[in-house]
Design a protein around this motif. Structure first.
Motif, PDB file in Angstrom:
ATOM      1  N   SER A 197       0.829  -1.203   0.000  1.00 38.42           N
ATOM      2  CA  SER A 197       0.000   0.000   0.000  1.00 38.42           C
ATOM      3  C   SER A 197       0.866   1.257   0.000  1.00 38.42           C
ATOM      4  CB  SER A 197      -0.967  -0.001   1.189  1.00 38.42           C
ATOM      5  OG  SER A 197      -0.293  -0.214   2.391  1.00 38.42           O
ATOM      6  N   ASN A 271      -2.671   4.455  12.400  1.00 40.88           N
ATOM      7  CA  ASN A 271      -1.228   4.389  12.661  1.00 40.88           C
ATOM      8  C   ASN A 271      -0.718   5.819  12.773  1.00 40.88           C
ATOM      9  OD1 ASN A 271       1.535   4.073  12.613  1.00 40.88           O
ATOM     10  ND2 ASN A 271       1.624   3.011  10.648  1.00 40.88           N
ATOM     11  N   ASP A 299      -7.099   5.183   4.130  1.00 40.10           N
ATOM     12  CA  ASP A 299      -6.082   4.130   4.194  1.00 40.10           C
ATOM     13  C   ASP A 299      -6.537   3.098   5.214  1.00 40.10           C
ATOM     14  OD1 ASP A 299      -3.869   2.497   4.453  1.00 40.10           O
ATOM     15  OD2 ASP A 299      -2.423   4.145   4.247  1.00 40.10           O
ATOM     16  N   THR A 330      -3.974  -3.467   2.007  1.00 35.26           N
ATOM     17  CA  THR A 330      -2.737  -4.251   1.907  1.00 35.26           C
ATOM     18  C   THR A 330      -2.915  -5.622   2.541  1.00 35.26           C
ATOM     19  OG1 THR A 330      -0.372  -4.229   2.467  1.00 35.26           O
ATOM     20  CG2 THR A 330      -1.847  -3.387   4.135  1.00 35.26           C
ATOM     21  N   SER A 332      -0.177  -6.693   4.013  1.00 31.50           N
ATOM     22  CA  SER A 332       1.010  -6.659   4.882  1.00 31.50           C
ATOM     23  C   SER A 332       0.699  -6.874   6.351  1.00 31.50           C
ATOM     24  CB  SER A 332       1.729  -5.321   4.737  1.00 31.50           C
ATOM     25  OG  SER A 332       2.324  -5.223   3.475  1.00 31.50           O
ATOM     26  N   LYS A 333      -0.370  -6.238   6.828  1.00 34.57           N
ATOM     27  CA  LYS A 333      -0.648  -6.301   8.266  1.00 34.57           C
ATOM     28  C   LYS A 333      -1.273  -7.644   8.623  1.00 34.57           C
ATOM     29  CE  LYS A 333       0.192  -1.854   8.451  1.00 34.57           C
ATOM     30  NZ  LYS A 333       1.022  -1.078   9.329  1.00 34.57           N
ATOM     31  N   ARG A 340       4.360  -7.987  -0.371  1.00 36.46           N
ATOM     32  CA  ARG A 340       4.332  -6.740  -1.153  1.00 36.46           C
ATOM     33  C   ARG A 340       3.089  -6.642  -2.048  1.00 36.46           C
ATOM     34  NH1 ARG A 340       5.270  -4.273   1.685  1.00 36.46           N
ATOM     35  NH2 ARG A 340       5.537  -2.455   0.405  1.00 36.46           N
TER      36      ARG A 340
HETATM   37  C1  LIG Z   1      -1.330   3.237   7.301  1.00 39.05           C
HETATM   38  C2  LIG Z   1      -0.339   2.501   6.465  1.00 39.05           C
HETATM   39  N1  LIG Z   1      -0.405   2.622   5.126  1.00 39.05           N
HETATM   40  C3  LIG Z   1       0.453   1.973   4.340  1.00 39.05           C
HETATM   41  C4  LIG Z   1       1.444   1.161   4.865  1.00 39.05           C
HETATM   42  C5  LIG Z   1       2.402   0.492   3.912  1.00 39.05           C
HETATM   43  O1  LIG Z   1       2.357  -0.893   4.004  1.00 39.05           O
HETATM   44  P1  LIG Z   1       2.737  -1.861   2.817  1.00 39.05           P
HETATM   45  O2  LIG Z   1       3.432  -1.076   1.766  1.00 39.05           O
HETATM   46  O3  LIG Z   1       3.613  -2.899   3.445  1.00 39.05           O
HETATM   47  O4  LIG Z   1       1.451  -2.425   2.320  1.00 39.05           O
HETATM   48  C6  LIG Z   1       1.568   1.035   6.250  1.00 39.05           C
HETATM   49  C7  LIG Z   1       2.655   0.229   6.834  1.00 39.05           C
HETATM   50  O5  LIG Z   1       3.029   0.383   7.976  1.00 39.05           O
HETATM   51  C8  LIG Z   1       0.642   1.718   7.072  1.00 39.05           C
HETATM   52  O6  LIG Z   1       0.690   1.629   8.400  1.00 39.05           O
END
Ligand SMILES: Cc1ncc(COP(=O)(O)O)c(C=O)c1O
Length: 480
Positions: A197, A271, A299, A330, A332-333, A340
């Motif tokens: 993201s 965040n 986001d 994403t 990712s979390k 990715r």
């Molecule tokens: C609010 C937020 N947006 C985007 C990201 C980017 O994550 P990624 O590029 O790993 O999907 C993060 C990662 O910490 C995030 O906390």
């Protein structure tokens, strides 16, 4: 700061003369409860005036009252105000000219791709591996990812050229289906798959936003978004995040006065604060945004990590016109940052425009990662529950340790995410620098601020094993 801005937002512009002079009584009212336990009065006063300036409640070039008048209005000694003004001057936030009084100077938003305080992702900043890393909220991967790799089947994909600028059709469909299951009906044509993201935010910052455009961000906010918007040349406007959500009065004023290009926000598991809006606060936010017709970027990267067990929140996109909103997401979390895989969801015309920009960068994400993500998204409910159980357990343990070892630190208990947003009452940039020299990596508050604010805050991840936190605190204690 939250309380300050809240009080300030309810205050009318009365008390600020046309020549920019702020009356002592007005400033005292705006400052609210500015004295902080554990902080010397002059520092607390300077910090609070600086915050009012940062968030735009006090205007650039506003003229502060005389020291004598402010001291009387606040009921403090003149020496306290004198010292506070000196601190502001040393921070280049105040200019005193003979005959003209003391004029505030708004700090220019930082430019460049990263702020000097940014210790982001130790893995690529070359710190030695013996360091105790408490600088990142990024989680280790779930074992589910292993299982998906074991079942990976390229199928017919190898027979194609493997380039999918907008994303593998199967993954676009899986992401659209997940949005639909979460209450936001979506079609694959509304989805652009990105490399994480972070790339989604970067694409917005470089295609939708032109250099010099104004962008509203939350204060504090995700530091990678600040990097992206700064590198795109945006001028940042900040709106404080309070315990119960955004300062809507200030947001409304920014939207009225500046007509910014877009608003970037995180209504769930924000965040770095962990704040999650209640349904009412979300509706009120949508009313303000919708009333101005501003393009809103929600986001939702951390939204899988809400900890209260009440499930996913209604997307802002559900409450706003379809062509005025974009969602960022994403894997990712939920699953693992190493995949990715991220995405943008929005109006198909906007998605097509963003796809053109992505095509010019990398021609599309890796097919293998996309296949894994498409498979794993069908396990979303299980993955969310695994994350929630693990994070809650670690949150409680971390809070317990900190209450014992750092009784002076305070933080709002986070409703989601992976970190605590802690007011330490100390200069955290200095603390982080001292800690770094002794092998402990910390993320100081200013990295999360558009204006280098939150100088007393730390974003401390609560997910690492307790032993890591204890080792870090032991090392910091040895520093004295
Ligand atoms: C609010 C937020 N947006 C985007 C990201 C980017 O994550 P990624 O590029 O790993 O999907 C993060 C990662 O910490 C995030 O906390």
């Amino acid at each position: 700061m939250a309380r300050l801005a809240h009080d300030a937002a309810r205050t009318q512009n009365g008390g600020v003369a046309s020549d920019g002079r702020v009356e002592a009584a007005t400033l005292a009212r705006l400052l609210g409860e500015w004295a902080r336990s554990g902080t010397a009065l002059p520092h607390a006063l300077a910090g609070s005036i600086g915050e009012l300036l940062t968030v735009g409640v006090l205007a650039d070039r506003a003229v502060l009252p005389s020291q004598r008048a402010l001291a009387a209005a606040l009921g403090v000694s003149r020496g306290t105000v004198t010292e506070a003004y000196e601190i502001l001057r040393a921070n280049e936030q105040l200019l005193t000219r003979r005959g003209a009084g003391s004029e505030l100077r708004r700090p220019r938003p930082l430019t460049g791709t990263s702020s000097p305080s940014d210790g982001r992702l130790a893995s690529f900043t070359g710190h030695d591996s013996s360091a105790v890393d408490l600088s990142s909220g990024a989680l280790p991967g779930l074992p589910l990812v292993h299982d998906a790799i074991a079942r990976l089947d390229l199928g017919a994909e190898l027979g194609t050229d493997g380039y999918h600028p907008a994303g593998l059709p199967r993954l676009r469909a899986a992401i659209a289906a997940q949005h639909t299951a979460d209450g936001l009906p979506s079609e694959p044509a509304q989805i652009l798959v990105t490399n994480g993201s972070q790339q989604a935010v970067w694409l917005l910052a470089h295609t939708i936003v032109d250099p010099g455009d104004e962008v509203v961000v939350e204060e504090p906010t995700y530091r990678g978004a600040l990097e992206a918007f700064r590198s795109g040349g945006a001028t940042l406007l900040a709106v404080p995040v309070r315990d119960d959500g955004l300062d809507l009065d200030l947001l409304d004023r920014h939207l009225t006065r500046h007509r910014p290009r877009l608003v970037y926000c995180q209504p769930a598991a924000h965040n770095p604060t962990g704040t999650t809006l209640s349904p009412l606060a979300r509706r009120e936010l949508a009313d303000v945004l919708g009333g101005h017709g501003v393009l809103t970027v929600e986001d939702t990267s951390s939204a899988d990590l809400v900890l209260d067990g009440l499930g996913t929140r209604t997307a802002l996109a559900h409450l706003l016109p379809a062509d005025r909103t974009l969602s960022v997401g994403t894997t990712s979390k939920l699953l693992w940052g190493g995949l990715r895989i991220g995405w943008l969801r929005g109006d198909p015309a906007l998605i097509a425009r963003l796809t053109e920009a992505k095509k010019a960068i990398d021609l599309g994400a890796a097919v293998i990662d996309q296949l894994l993500a498409a498979d794993l998204l069908s396990h979303t409910a299980r993955a969310r529950e695994q994350r929630r159980v693990m994070l809650l357990d670690h949150l409680h343990r971390t809070e317990e340790i900190l209450r014992r070892r750092r009784p002076g630190w305070t933080w709002p208990s986070p409703a989601g995410g992976t970190g605590l947003w802690i007011d330490t009452g100390e200069d955290t940039l200095a603390m982080a620098e001292r800690a770094r020299r002794h092998g402990v990596l910390l993320a100081a508050g200013p990295a999360f601020s558009a204006f280098n604010g939150f100088g007393h805050h730390l974003r401390l991840p609560f997910w690492p094993p307790a032993a890591r936190l204890i080792e870090a605190l032991d090392r910091l204690d040895r520093l004295g």
